[in-house]
Design an enzyme around this catalytic site. Structure first.
Site, mmCIF file in Angstrom:
data_model
loop_
_atom_site.group_PDB
_atom_site.id
_atom_site.type_symbol
_atom_site.label_atom_id
_atom_site.label_comp_id
_atom_site.label_asym_id
_atom_site.label_seq_id
_atom_site.Cartn_x
_atom_site.Cartn_y
_atom_site.Cartn_z
ATOM 1 N N ASP A 74 1.762 -2.839 2.423
ATOM 2 C CA ASP A 74 1.472 -2.072 1.214
ATOM 3 C C ASP A 74 2.465 -0.926 1.021
ATOM 4 O O ASP A 74 3.049 -0.406 1.976
ATOM 5 C CB ASP A 74 0.078 -1.453 1.302
ATOM 6 C CG ASP A 74 -1.029 -2.435 1.009
ATOM 7 O OD1 ASP A 74 -0.751 -3.654 0.944
ATOM 8 O OD2 ASP A 74 -2.185 -1.993 0.874
ATOM 9 N N HIS A 129 -0.108 4.201 -7.837
ATOM 10 C CA HIS A 129 -1.160 4.345 -6.820
ATOM 11 C C HIS A 129 -2.358 5.150 -7.314
ATOM 12 O O HIS A 129 -3.015 5.861 -6.558
ATOM 13 C CB HIS A 129 -0.611 4.967 -5.530
ATOM 14 C CG HIS A 129 -1.375 4.559 -4.317
ATOM 15 N ND1 HIS A 129 -2.443 5.281 -3.827
ATOM 16 C CD2 HIS A 129 -1.247 3.497 -3.490
ATOM 17 C CE1 HIS A 129 -2.932 4.694 -2.747
ATOM 18 N NE2 HIS A 129 -2.217 3.595 -2.524
ATOM 19 N N HIS A 219 1.854 -0.823 6.604
ATOM 20 C CA HIS A 219 2.655 -0.120 5.603
ATOM 21 C C HIS A 219 4.073 -0.003 6.134
ATOM 22 O O HIS A 219 4.283 0.600 7.199
ATOM 23 C CB HIS A 219 2.106 1.281 5.342
ATOM 24 C CG HIS A 219 0.691 1.308 4.865
ATOM 25 N ND1 HIS A 219 -0.380 1.217 5.735
ATOM 26 C CD2 HIS A 219 0.160 1.414 3.620
ATOM 27 C CE1 HIS A 219 -1.511 1.271 5.033
ATOM 28 N NE2 HIS A 219 -1.209 1.396 3.750
#
Length: 263
Positions: A74, A129, A219
Site C-alpha cells: 500500500d 488517502h 508498505h
C-alpha cells in the site's frame, strides 16, 4: 517520499499518523463486531463458475489445489519501490500494489508503468488517502475515479481493485465502487511495518500470521519493509506457498465490483 527515522516519525503529518498508521486498529474494530461488514473469502469466489482461469506472466497457479498467498503493498510508489521490484523480479514473485495518486504516482510514474509491465497487479488506494466513510458520494467518486484514470493513463489498463484507506468502507463506498467497476480488497496479515524499521521483526510478524489464501499487507515506503521481503518470500516458499496476485487468488472466479474481499 524520503526515509523516515524514528525521530521524524514523531513529527509526521496527520495524513501519516492518522491515515495509514491507523489501518490495522480500524480493521480490528470491524472484526471485533463493533461494525458490520459483509466480506467474501477468496475460496468462495473461486467456487463460482467461470469460463477461463486468469493467466499470469509468472506462470499459472491453480489456487484450488495450490497453497496460495498474496503479497500486497500500500501507499506507494516511493523511492523504495524500484528495489522492491528488483527483488520481486529476481524471486519471480508477483504482487499487488495499491497505489496513491498525490505525491506518489505524480512523483514516480515510471515505477507504476514498471509494476504493470512486469506482471504485477496495480490497484487504487485513492488519490489523497482520504477516509472514504467520511466523504459524500461525489467526493468518494473523485478520490477513486481520478486515481483510476491516472493508472489507466500510465499502464493502459483501468484498475479493477481498490483498497480503502484504513480499511474503512460502508454501503456508499460499495455503491460507488460498483459504479466504477472496482472491488474492495482488505487483508488478513499485517506486519505493522509503520511501527518498526527492523526487517527481522517485520518478517517474524508476517510468518506468524500467514496461512493459505492469506493477503499480506505491507508498505513499500518504510525503510524496514523492503529489506524484509526476500526473507519473507524464501521462508513462505519453504513452507510450500505459491505467491499470486489478488486476481489469481480468486481465479477461476473474478472479483465482482462492489464486493469486499478478505480471507
Amino acid at each position: 517520499m524520503p526515509f523516515l527515522s524514528s525521530k521524524t516519525r514523531k513529527k509526521r503529518a496527520p495524513f501519516r499518523d492518522i491515515g495509514i498508521f491507523s489501518a490495522i486498529a480500524c480493521l480490528a474494530v470491524t472484526l471485533s463486531g463493533c461494525a458490520s461488514l459483509d466480506t467474501t473469502a477468496p475460496s468462495s469466489e473461486r467456487a463460482r463458475p467461470a469460463s477461463t482461469a486468469q493467466a499470469a506472466r509468472f506462470g499459472s497457479v491453480d489456487c484450488r489445489a495450490a497453497k496460495c498467498i498474496a503479497l500486497t503493498f500500500d501507499a506507494g510508489p516511493s523511492e523504495n519501490s524500484a528495489r522492491l521490484l528488483d527483488i520481486l523480479k529476481e524471486k519471480r514473485v508477483p504482487a499487488t500494489f495499491f497505489v496513491l495518486g498525490k505525491r506518489h504516482m505524480e512523483k514516480y510514474p515510471r515505477l507504476v508503468r514498471r509494476m504493470a509491465a512486469e506482471g504485477h497487479e496495480v490497484g487504487s488506494h485513492t488519490w489523497d488517502h482520504k477516509i472514504l466513510t467520511g466523504l459524500g458520494r461525489a467526493q468518494i467518486r473523485e478520490e477513486l475515479d481520478r486515481t483510476d484514470k491516472e493508472i489507466a493513463r500510465l499502464t493502459g489498463h483501468r484498475p479493477t481493485l481498490m483498497r480503502p484507506p484504513q480499511g474503512r468502507t460502508n454501503d456508499t463506498v460499495h455503491a460507488v465502487c460498483r459504479e466504477l467497476g472496482l472491488s474492495e480488497v482488505l487483508w488478513s496479515v499485517t506486519a505493522k511495518d509503520y511501527k518498526t524499521d527492523d526487517p527481522a521483526v517485520i518478517t517474524r510478524r508476517v510468518l506468524a500470521q500467514s496461512s493459505r489464501d492469506g493477503i499480506i499487507l505491507l508498505h513499500d515506503l518504510y525503510p524496514g519493509t523492503v529489506p524484509a521481503v526476500p526473507g519473507i518470500i524464501d521462508a513462505l516458499k519453504e513452507r510450500g506457498y505459491a505467491f499470486v496476485t489478488v486476481p489469481q487468488l480468486l481465479a477461476p472466479g473474478k472479483a465482482e465490483p462492489g464486493k469486499v474481499y478478505r480471507p
